[in-house]
Write a protein that holds these residues in place. Structure first.
Motif, PDB file in Angstrom:
ATOM      1  N   VAL A  45      19.721 -51.999  21.784  1.00  0.00           N
ATOM      2  CA  VAL A  45      19.724 -52.426  20.608  1.00  0.00           C
ATOM      3  C   VAL A  45      21.233 -53.133  20.252  1.00  0.00           C
ATOM      4  CG1 VAL A  45      19.792 -51.880  18.303  1.00  0.00           C
ATOM      5  CG2 VAL A  45      18.307 -50.740  19.730  1.00  0.00           C
ATOM      6  N   PHE A  46      22.477 -52.310  20.678  1.00  0.00           N
ATOM      7  CA  PHE A  46      23.551 -52.777  20.309  1.00  0.00           C
ATOM      8  C   PHE A  46      23.918 -54.109  21.033  1.00  0.00           C
ATOM      9  CE2 PHE A  46      25.471 -48.611  18.953  1.00  0.00           C
ATOM     10  CZ  PHE A  46      24.675 -48.629  17.903  1.00  0.00           C
ATOM     11  N   GLU A  47      23.373 -54.423  22.386  1.00  0.00           N
ATOM     12  CA  GLU A  47      23.721 -55.648  22.994  1.00  0.00           C
ATOM     13  C   GLU A  47      23.318 -57.003  22.340  1.00  0.00           C
ATOM     14  OE1 GLU A  47      21.958 -54.586  26.940  1.00  0.00           O
ATOM     15  OE2 GLU A  47      23.996 -53.901  27.555  1.00  0.00           O
ATOM     16  N   SER A  48      22.239 -56.595  21.434  1.00  0.00           N
ATOM     17  CA  SER A  48      21.732 -57.713  20.414  1.00  0.00           C
ATOM     18  C   SER A  48      22.938 -58.236  19.356  1.00  0.00           C
ATOM     19  CB  SER A  48      20.345 -57.800  20.448  1.00  0.00           C
ATOM     20  OG  SER A  48      20.380 -56.562  19.252  1.00  0.00           O
ATOM     21  N   LEU A  49      23.707 -57.130  18.957  1.00  0.00           N
ATOM     22  CA  LEU A  49      24.276 -57.612  17.919  1.00  0.00           C
ATOM     23  C   LEU A  49      25.531 -58.690  18.028  1.00  0.00           C
ATOM     24  CD1 LEU A  49      25.232 -53.876  16.489  1.00  0.00           C
ATOM     25  CD2 LEU A  49      23.533 -55.586  15.712  1.00  0.00           C
ATOM     26  N   PRO A  50      25.978 -58.906  19.127  1.00  0.00           N
ATOM     27  CA  PRO A  50      26.947 -59.978  18.979  1.00  0.00           C
ATOM     28  C   PRO A  50      26.279 -61.362  18.490  1.00  0.00           C
ATOM     29  CG  PRO A  50      27.490 -58.675  21.102  1.00  0.00           C
ATOM     30  CD  PRO A  50      26.173 -58.261  20.354  1.00  0.00           C
ATOM     31  N   GLN A  51      25.030 -61.485  18.660  1.00  0.00           N
ATOM     32  CA  GLN A  51      24.307 -62.560  18.388  1.00  0.00           C
ATOM     33  C   GLN A  51      24.432 -62.783  16.647  1.00  0.00           C
ATOM     34  OE1 GLN A  51      20.450 -62.240  20.069  1.00  0.00           O
ATOM     35  NE2 GLN A  51      21.334 -62.513  22.142  1.00  0.00           N
ATOM     36  N   HIS A  52      24.516 -61.651  15.997  1.00  0.00           N
ATOM     37  CA  HIS A  52      24.541 -61.494  14.672  1.00  0.00           C
ATOM     38  C   HIS A  52      25.805 -60.639  14.294  1.00  0.00           C
ATOM     39  CE1 HIS A  52      20.256 -62.421  15.362  1.00  0.00           C
ATOM     40  NE2 HIS A  52      20.155 -61.307  16.037  1.00  0.00           N
ATOM     41  N   LYS A  53      26.944 -61.166  14.620  1.00  0.00           N
ATOM     42  CA  LYS A  53      28.026 -60.301  14.382  1.00  0.00           C
ATOM     43  C   LYS A  53      28.804 -60.687  12.817  1.00  0.00           C
ATOM     44  CE  LYS A  53      30.935 -63.132  17.339  1.00  0.00           C
ATOM     45  NZ  LYS A  53      31.891 -63.157  18.277  1.00  0.00           N
ATOM     46  N   ASP A  54      28.286 -61.786  12.222  1.00  0.00           N
ATOM     47  CA  ASP A  54      28.472 -62.136  11.115  1.00  0.00           C
ATOM     48  C   ASP A  54      27.917 -61.059   9.998  1.00  0.00           C
ATOM     49  OD1 ASP A  54      30.222 -64.037  11.610  1.00  0.00           O
ATOM     50  OD2 ASP A  54      28.620 -65.584  11.511  1.00  0.00           O
ATOM     51  N   VAL A  55      26.793 -60.709  10.219  1.00  0.00           N
ATOM     52  CA  VAL A  55      25.992 -59.841   9.271  1.00  0.00           C
ATOM     53  C   VAL A  55      26.578 -58.413   9.530  1.00  0.00           C
ATOM     54  CG1 VAL A  55      23.780 -58.926   8.770  1.00  0.00           C
ATOM     55  CG2 VAL A  55      23.934 -61.297   9.350  1.00  0.00           C
ATOM     56  N   PHE A  56      26.571 -57.899  10.957  1.00  0.00           N
ATOM     57  CA  PHE A  56      26.966 -56.419  11.264  1.00  0.00           C
ATOM     58  C   PHE A  56      28.196 -56.207  11.654  1.00  0.00           C
ATOM     59  CE2 PHE A  56      22.667 -57.423  12.646  1.00  0.00           C
ATOM     60  CZ  PHE A  56      21.903 -56.399  11.830  1.00  0.00           C
ATOM     61  N   LYS A  57      29.283 -56.946  11.583  1.00  0.00           N
ATOM     62  CA  LYS A  57      30.764 -56.515  11.819  1.00  0.00           C
ATOM     63  C   LYS A  57      31.272 -55.451  10.885  1.00  0.00           C
ATOM     64  CE  LYS A  57      32.884 -60.652  10.125  1.00  0.00           C
ATOM     65  NZ  LYS A  57      33.563 -61.689  10.201  1.00  0.00           N
ATOM     66  N   LYS A  58      30.986 -55.590   9.679  1.00  0.00           N
ATOM     67  CA  LYS A  58      31.507 -54.400   8.798  1.00  0.00           C
ATOM     68  C   LYS A  58      30.964 -53.249   9.126  1.00  0.00           C
ATOM     69  CE  LYS A  58      28.481 -56.024   4.760  1.00  0.00           C
ATOM     70  NZ  LYS A  58      28.801 -56.668   3.572  1.00  0.00           N
ATOM     71  N   HIS A  59      29.571 -53.286   9.585  1.00  0.00           N
ATOM     72  CA  HIS A  59      29.161 -51.857   9.909  1.00  0.00           C
ATOM     73  C   HIS A  59      29.590 -51.196  11.294  1.00  0.00           C
ATOM     74  CE1 HIS A  59      26.699 -52.662   6.183  1.00  0.00           C
ATOM     75  NE2 HIS A  59      26.323 -53.675   6.782  1.00  0.00           N
ATOM     76  N   VAL A  60      29.845 -52.219  12.183  1.00  0.00           N
ATOM     77  CA  VAL A  60      30.121 -51.749  13.324  1.00  0.00           C
ATOM     78  C   VAL A  60      31.444 -50.912  13.297  1.00  0.00           C
ATOM     79  CG1 VAL A  60      31.192 -52.509  15.666  1.00  0.00           C
ATOM     80  CG2 VAL A  60      29.315 -53.795  14.693  1.00  0.00           C
ATOM     81  N   LEU A  61      32.258 -51.039  12.529  1.00  0.00           N
ATOM     82  CA  LEU A  61      33.483 -50.238  12.337  1.00  0.00           C
ATOM     83  C   LEU A  61      33.222 -48.752  12.109  1.00  0.00           C
ATOM     84  CD1 LEU A  61      35.943 -52.367  10.153  1.00  0.00           C
ATOM     85  CD2 LEU A  61      35.968 -51.973  12.464  1.00  0.00           C
ATOM     86  N   ASN A 113      41.993 -49.351  13.786  1.00  0.00           N
ATOM     87  CA  ASN A 113      43.096 -48.670  14.127  1.00  0.00           C
ATOM     88  C   ASN A 113      43.541 -48.047  12.592  1.00  0.00           C
ATOM     89  OD1 ASN A 113      45.012 -47.625  15.696  1.00  0.00           O
ATOM     90  ND2 ASN A 113      46.556 -49.481  15.250  1.00  0.00           N
ATOM     91  N   THR A 114      43.787 -48.743  11.654  1.00  0.00           N
ATOM     92  CA  THR A 114      44.200 -48.321  10.368  1.00  0.00           C
ATOM     93  C   THR A 114      43.138 -47.034   9.862  1.00  0.00           C
ATOM     94  OG1 THR A 114      44.989 -50.086   9.746  1.00  0.00           O
ATOM     95  CG2 THR A 114      44.825 -48.699   7.978  1.00  0.00           C
ATOM     96  N   LEU A 115      41.928 -47.197   9.958  1.00  0.00           N
ATOM     97  CA  LEU A 115      40.934 -46.112   9.766  1.00  0.00           C
ATOM     98  C   LEU A 115      40.745 -44.928  10.615  1.00  0.00           C
ATOM     99  CD1 LEU A 115      38.191 -48.431   8.477  1.00  0.00           C
ATOM    100  CD2 LEU A 115      39.653 -47.148   6.969  1.00  0.00           C
ATOM    101  N   LEU A 116      41.283 -44.897  11.648  1.00  0.00           N
ATOM    102  CA  LEU A 116      41.341 -43.785  12.560  1.00  0.00           C
ATOM    103  C   LEU A 116      42.487 -42.894  12.007  1.00  0.00           C
ATOM    104  CD1 LEU A 116      41.373 -45.727  15.989  1.00  0.00           C
ATOM    105  CD2 LEU A 116      39.706 -44.327  15.155  1.00  0.00           C
ATOM    106  N   SER A 117      41.892 -41.592  11.607  1.00  0.00           N
ATOM    107  CA  SER A 117      42.529 -40.781  10.895  1.00  0.00           C
ATOM    108  C   SER A 117      43.795 -39.939  11.561  1.00  0.00           C
ATOM    109  CB  SER A 117      41.483 -39.944   9.954  1.00  0.00           C
ATOM    110  OG  SER A 117      40.962 -39.259  10.775  1.00  0.00           O
ATOM    111  N   THR A 118      43.184 -39.491  12.780  1.00  0.00           N
ATOM    112  CA  THR A 118      44.339 -38.603  13.362  1.00  0.00           C
ATOM    113  C   THR A 118      44.811 -39.103  14.609  1.00  0.00           C
ATOM    114  OG1 THR A 118      42.479 -37.606  14.537  1.00  0.00           O
ATOM    115  CG2 THR A 118      42.863 -36.496  12.839  1.00  0.00           C
TER     116      THR A 118
END
Length: 141
Positions: A45-61, A113-118
């Protein structure tokens, strides 16, 4: 897949409405799959995400943050760590994480990198990212 009808309530222009929604009922075979086979399916499923990266990139984090938190072990509120991810599952999920890393830009990488807390999660992610960089095609023979 079969379906079950579930009543939900939605707020609309005319007030509250009862809406029938179809939800999938998974066969027993789906429930009994091993975590490794589920990780392989997730990778597909995740291998198909780069084709739709504009839609999903904020959720990938969030997905990457959840993966590093699982590697670190979820805290139980007392400062103790528990529920560390099994090594075989970690290795099975790495291709899925690499597919997620294919969708983010340098800006999202800085946000991550900023969101990684510890410091532990930063070290864990650094190791993952270094493995990811070794898998990238550089255009050289």
């Amino acid at each position: 897949l079969g379906t079950n009808t579930v009543n939900t309530v939605r707020m609309g222009d005319a007030g509250l409405k009862s809406v029938h929604q179809q939800q999938p009922v998974y066969h027993q075979k789906e429930k009994n799959r091993s975590p490794i086979s589920k990780a392989v399916m997730l990778t597909k499923v995740f291998e198909s995400l780069p084709q739709h990266k504009d839609v999903f990139k904020k959720h990938v984090l969030g997905l990457i943050l959840d993966y590093t938190a699982a590697l670190e072990g979820y805290g139980n509120g007392n400062g103790n760590r528990r529920n560390r991810m099994d090594t075989s599952l970690k290795n099975a999920l790495l291709p899925a994480v690499f597919a997620l890393l294919n969708t983010i830009s340098e800006f999202e990488l800085q946000q991550l990198n900023t969101l990684l807390s510890t410091s532990t999660s930063k070290v864990l992610f650094r190791g993952i990212y270094q493995k990811y960089q070794t898998t990238l095609y550089k255009g050289q023979y």
